[in-house]
Design a protein around this motif. Structure first.
Motif, PDB file in Angstrom:
ATOM      1  N   ARG A 106       0.838  -1.205   0.000  1.00  0.00           N
ATOM      2  CA  ARG A 106       0.000   0.000   0.000  1.00  0.00           C
ATOM      3  C   ARG A 106       0.876   1.259   0.000  1.00  0.00           C
ATOM      4  O   ARG A 106       0.688   2.163  -0.810  1.00  0.00           O
ATOM      5  N   GLU A 107       1.868   1.287   0.904  1.00  0.00           N
ATOM      6  CA  GLU A 107       2.719   2.480   1.023  1.00  0.00           C
ATOM      7  C   GLU A 107       3.595   2.656  -0.210  1.00  0.00           C
ATOM      8  O   GLU A 107       3.849   3.787  -0.638  1.00  0.00           O
ATOM      9  N   THR A 110       1.176   4.291  -2.749  1.00  0.00           N
ATOM     10  CA  THR A 110       0.594   5.619  -2.479  1.00  0.00           C
ATOM     11  C   THR A 110       1.648   6.712  -2.334  1.00  0.00           C
ATOM     12  O   THR A 110       1.332   7.897  -2.463  1.00  0.00           O
ATOM     13  N   LYS A 114       0.988  10.630  -3.622  1.00  0.00           N
ATOM     14  CA  LYS A 114       0.758  11.607  -2.546  1.00  0.00           C
ATOM     15  C   LYS A 114       1.775  12.735  -2.616  1.00  0.00           C
ATOM     16  O   LYS A 114       1.447  13.908  -2.461  1.00  0.00           O
ATOM     17  N   GLY A 121      -4.584  11.461   1.026  1.00  0.00           N
ATOM     18  CA  GLY A 121      -4.333  10.065   1.370  1.00  0.00           C
ATOM     19  C   GLY A 121      -5.445   9.160   0.876  1.00  0.00           C
ATOM     20  O   GLY A 121      -5.196   8.069   0.353  1.00  0.00           O
ATOM     21  N   ALA A 124      -5.198   8.659  -2.844  1.00  0.00           N
ATOM     22  CA  ALA A 124      -4.063   7.781  -3.160  1.00  0.00           C
ATOM     23  C   ALA A 124      -4.426   6.331  -2.849  1.00  0.00           C
ATOM     24  O   ALA A 124      -4.087   5.406  -3.588  1.00  0.00           O
ATOM     25  N   GLU A 125      -5.119   6.158  -1.757  1.00  0.00           N
ATOM     26  CA  GLU A 125      -5.584   4.842  -1.340  1.00  0.00           C
ATOM     27  C   GLU A 125      -6.500   4.229  -2.414  1.00  0.00           C
ATOM     28  O   GLU A 125      -6.388   3.055  -2.764  1.00  0.00           O
ATOM     29  N   ALA A 128      -4.451   3.054  -5.232  1.00  0.00           N
ATOM     30  CA  ALA A 128      -3.751   1.814  -4.897  1.00  0.00           C
ATOM     31  C   ALA A 128      -4.698   0.631  -5.039  1.00  0.00           C
ATOM     32  O   ALA A 128      -4.344  -0.400  -5.627  1.00  0.00           O
ATOM     33  N   ARG A 160       2.353   0.085  -9.105  1.00  0.00           N
ATOM     34  CA  ARG A 160       2.904   1.345  -8.596  1.00  0.00           C
ATOM     35  C   ARG A 160       3.146   2.330  -9.739  1.00  0.00           C
ATOM     36  O   ARG A 160       2.837   3.525  -9.635  1.00  0.00           O
ATOM     37  N   ALA A 163      -0.178   3.698 -11.030  1.00  0.00           N
ATOM     38  CA  ALA A 163      -0.879   4.615 -10.121  1.00  0.00           C
ATOM     39  C   ALA A 163      -0.569   6.072 -10.429  1.00  0.00           C
ATOM     40  O   ALA A 163      -1.325   6.969 -10.067  1.00  0.00           O
TER      41      ALA A 163
END
Ligand code: ADP
Ligand code: MG
Length: 251
Positions: A106-107, A110, A114, A121, A124-125, A128, A160, A163
């Protein structure tokens, strides 16, 4: 396919000292095109791909992303701003996964949206979730890279890149570090992107994949594009002796 090129490489040349790695390469890729680059090790494929987002700056020649020159000569601070903006539009997936090991899936996904896109957030979530769903990895959203197989890591790396909503995706031997049984799951994701008409430049040693998925194939050797054409022509009826020799060994 018609239309203005998304990527336009004009007379690209690159030397390391006296070694000429790219010799006057020109290449235009239009929206939705899927271009494979094949050729022996050391022929300059990675250097060409990395020149597209100026990771390996050219010695001479120009790279354009739509109406913006990527390798524009600018004073350092302006260049930084410029290239960061350009790179947001160019997704890149390497042979080695390059996920941040200390961040969850996840991180990993995002972080850049972000930081660079100025979104919340929650937005971005959402990105993801959308991209992980696409690559079939949503159930691993809270895993760390070390808890994933190579194929899964590569699928996350693709998510990634996606995104950021890039205009073009570059793949440099995305499956060549994978165990054979993991190659297909990554190829399937790339095929799906092809069906969605994502513009892609794919350096690959998998001739079958190039033949199935790509609209155009470029054969590079010793820093030049020796031959290019539709996969049917390049793989079944190549004009050039060097192409024929290479394919004899790799088909
Ligand atoms: P490929 O991806 O087709 O295998 P590369 O683009 O990686 O080829 O490399 C092309 C040539 O450039 C090779 O001869 C390689 O050794 C050389 N090369 C690549 N990067 C560097 C570098 N940083 N310094 C010197 N030579 C390099
Ligand atoms: Mg390479």
């Amino acid at each position: 396919m018609t239309g203005n090129p998304i990527i336009n490489i004009r007379h690209a040349a690159k030397s390391y000292g006296s070694l000429e790695v790219l010799k006057d390469i020109s290449l235009q890729v239009t929206k939705g095109q899927i271009v494979a680059i094949i050729g022996p090790s050391g022929s300059g494929k990675s250097t060409l791909l990395r020149a597209i987002n100026d990771l390996d700056p050219l010695t001479s020649g120009e790279v354009w992303l739509e109406d913006e020159q990527v390798n524009k000569p600018l004073p350092p601070r302006q260049y930084e701003t410029h290239i960061n903006k350009v790179r947001q539009n160019i997704g890149m997936v390497f042979q080695h996964f390059n996920l941040f090991p200390h961040l969850t899936v996840r991180e990993n996904i995002t972080l850049a949206p972000k930081m660079l896109k100025g979104i919340t957030g929650a937005q971005a979530e959402e990105l993801a979730v959308e991209q992980l769903t696409k690559v079939g990895m949503l159930d691993r959203i809270d895993y760390y890279p070390s808890q994933l197989s190579g194929g899964q890591k590569q699928r996350v790396a693709i998510a990634r890149a996606l995104a950021m909503k890039p205009k073009v995706m570059l793949f440099d031997e995305a499956t060549s570090a994978l165990d054979p049984e993991l190659v297909e799951e990554v190829n399937l994701v790339m095929k799906q992107l092809a069906e969605e008409h994502m513009t892609m430049i794919i350096v690959t040693h998998e001739m079958g994949f190039a033949q199935d998925v790509c609209d155009r194939v470029l054969f590079m050797d010793q820093g030049v594009v020796v031959e290019e054409g539709p996969p049917d022509v390049i793989f079944k009826n190549p004009a050039n002796e060097r192409t024929r020799n290479f394919l004899r060994k790799h088909l």
